[in-house]
Design an enzyme around this catalytic site. Structure first.
Site, PDB file in Angstrom:
ATOM      1  N   SER A 130      -9.661   1.607   2.809  1.00  9.47           N
ATOM      2  CA  SER A 130      -8.809   2.374   1.914  1.00  9.47           C
ATOM      3  C   SER A 130      -7.740   1.525   1.213  1.00  9.47           C
ATOM      4  O   SER A 130      -7.099   1.981   0.272  1.00  9.47           O
ATOM      5  CB  SER A 130      -8.123   3.498   2.690  1.00  9.47           C
ATOM      6  OG  SER A 130      -7.281   2.964   3.716  1.00  9.47           O
ATOM      7  N   LYS A 182       0.852  -1.185   0.000  1.00  9.29           N
ATOM      8  CA  LYS A 182       0.000   0.000   0.000  1.00  9.29           C
ATOM      9  C   LYS A 182       0.885   1.230   0.000  1.00  9.29           C
ATOM     10  O   LYS A 182       1.927   1.264   0.679  1.00  9.29           O
ATOM     11  CB  LYS A 182      -0.906  -0.025   1.247  1.00  9.29           C
ATOM     12  CG  LYS A 182      -1.962   1.079   1.291  1.00  9.29           C
ATOM     13  CD  LYS A 182      -2.859   0.896   2.506  1.00  9.29           C
ATOM     14  CE  LYS A 182      -3.944   1.949   2.582  1.00  9.29           C
ATOM     15  NZ  LYS A 182      -4.830   1.748   3.762  1.00  9.29           N
ATOM     16  N   SER A 239      -9.859  -0.733   7.048  1.00 10.07           N
ATOM     17  CA  SER A 239      -9.276  -0.550   5.724  1.00 10.07           C
ATOM     18  C   SER A 239      -8.518  -1.748   5.167  1.00 10.07           C
ATOM     19  O   SER A 239      -8.159  -1.747   3.988  1.00 10.07           O
ATOM     20  CB  SER A 239      -8.348   0.675   5.725  1.00 10.07           C
ATOM     21  OG  SER A 239      -9.105   1.858   5.798  1.00 10.07           O
TER      22      SER A 239
END
Length: 491
Positions: free
Chosen positions: A154, A79, A178
């Site tokens: 996210s 990420k 997330s």
């Protein structure tokens, strides 16, 4: 079975028996990204040279007859809020579009030391603020099961990359769901570890008392392998907790006879999709059939978790994002008259609308005259939620709920309704407030879209979560089903 579908253990066996080289494996994954990612759009950048260079080093080690570790030579991705030395790290924001960190996050360093092959950095909601990866400052990521739907957020890029087999595993971060919510939407396994189990050093902060790094994988066993490599105390993170690191693999293949599973009634209340509810009841029946004792329980302060979370998280975000002012690093507005106009113009131009909204809410909650009424009261509610979990774990080994109240929704469907969007995390935010570990794994499908089951455990009891999850996984086939990407869509 295609190479891209193999688990970490299967790929490790192929490498040590020299049936495939680390370079060939990396090249296969890179080709997969080139073929699939124009549709999925999980990657912000692909680090091809880095991947092939590290893979060549692994091949040299194997050629010398040296043993390689469990993750050595295995391609993965990160990420884009995890700092990577010498590699752009943007948080999917214009604010950090050209930021190249001078150091790597501790979790990244650990994976590099373990011989992991970095394929690239993954898309996300800007500064991890969102539930759909539509809030990225660059482009939206698509769900591999249906390209017209969101992958969740996210860590949407992290979950989509695993589901589309563009990476064997990924790391995400979880502030209010997330990791788990996109794992549910994309039909993969995602773990939010106990707060303090994985160092946050080098994770670009959203809400420091809630953020936690964790793995997203195809299987429960893979998840346990990755977690073992990234947990542990780090003196550079003041919230990192010293603890004896277990061998999580030892919890796999154990039966769950007599294990007590609590089902909080608040998570099965109004707003839960009927199809999701049916899948979860069938999952509970499967666990009962394996010998677990399933009983309803109550977490009475659950209804207050969402407002408490959005006060605490936004207040901490307001503080953490104050550093992005156009002076020290990151985006800097041009043609400004003075320092104040530099601050205003820089932040107005470089932050997206969701980030601005959360900063304003958090600043208001911390302002003079409102601190006690909002932020302080939210922290008191947080304590009540923690007490609910503590009392539940006096009776139960594990708690079980849906990961999300629905399956993945259409891109654009909720972007004009922030409250509805926030409620997609209603099942996950209490766990972050309590700081306990939680795992999402595939539990079934509704109209062809994956449904996630969430397991919650006592602090540092990730092994127990893996025990229950692996037992369920081995007695179902949901984790083996794959999205079939075709030109222009998915089927």
């Amino acid at each position: 079975m295609e190479i891209t579908s193999q688990s970490i253990g299967e790929l490790h066996e192929l490498l040590v028996t020299k049936r495939i080289s680390a370079v060939e494996l990396a090249q296969t994954m890179l080709q997969r990204i080139k073929h699939i990612d124009p549709e999925v759009q999980a990657f912000l950048q692909v680090t091809e040279d880095v991947a092939l260079g590290r893979a060549a080093q692994v091949d040299e080690k194997i050629a010398r007859g040296e043993e390689i570790g469990a993750l050595e030579g295995i391609p993965m991705a990160l990420k884009d809020n995890l700092c990577t030395e010498g590699i752009r790290t943007t948080c999917s924001s214009k604010m950090l579009e050209n930021f190249v960190p001078p150091y790597s996050a501790t979790a990244v360093e650990k994976l590099k030391s373990a011989g992991a092959i970095l394929l690239g950095k993954l898309n996300m909601d800007e500064f991890a603020m969102g539930s759909s990866t539509e809030n990225s400052g660059f482009f939206a990521t698509h769900n591999p099961w249906d390209l017209e739907r969101v992958p969740g957020g996210s860590s949407g890029g992290s979950a989509a990359a695993v589901a589309a087999e563009e990476a064997v595993y990924t790391l995400g971060s979880d502030t209010g769901g997330s990791i788990r919510q996109p794992s549910s939407f994309c039909g993969v396994v995602g773990l939010k570890p106990t707060y303090g189990a994985v160092s946050r050093y080098g994770l670009i902060a959203y809400a420091s008392s809630l953020d936690q790094i964790g793995p997203i994988t195809k299987t429960v066993e893979d998840n346990a392998r990755v977690l073992r490599e990234i947990v542990g105390h780090d003196h550079r993170d003041s919230t990192s907790v010293p603890f004896e690191i277990p061998n999580y693999a030892e919890f796999l293949n154990k039966d769950i006879k007599g294990l007590r599973i609590g089902v909080p009634k608040e998570y099965f209340a109004k707003g839960l999709d009927e199809g999701v509810k049916t899948v979860l009841h069938e999952a509970l029946a499967t666990l009962e059939g394996l010998g677990a004792i399933v009983e309803e329980c109550s977490l009475p302060h659950t209804e207050y978790a969402m407002p408490a979370y959005y006060l605490i998280a936004t207040a901490e975000a307001s503080s953490n994002l104050a550093r992005y002012d156009g002076v020290r690093y990151g985006y800097r507005a041009e043609n400004t008259e003075d320092v104040l106009s530099l601050f205003k113009k820089t932040r107005s131009e470089a932050f997206g609308s969701e980030v601005k909204a959360r900063i304003m809410l958090g600043t208001y909650a911390l302002s003079a005259g409102y601190y006690d009424a909002y932020y302080l009261k939210a922290q008191k509610v947080r304590t009540l939620i923690q007490n609910d979990f503590n009392q539940a774990f006096d009776r139960f080994d594990v708690l079980l709920s849906p990961t999300a109240p629905t399956t993945a929704f259409k891109i654009g469907e909720k972007s004009g309704d922030p409250l509805t969007m926030y409620l997609s995390d209603v099942c996950t935010v209490p766990i972050n407030l309590a700081g306990i570990p939680s795992l999402s794994l595939p539990a079934g499908f509704v109209d062809g879209m994956p449904v996630g089951m969430q397991l919650m455990g006592r602090p540092f009891a990730e092994g127990t979560l893996y025990r229950v999850a692996h037992a369920f996984e081995q007695n179902t086939d949901f984790h083996t089903r794959k999205p079939s990407l075709i030109k222009g869509g998915a089927r």
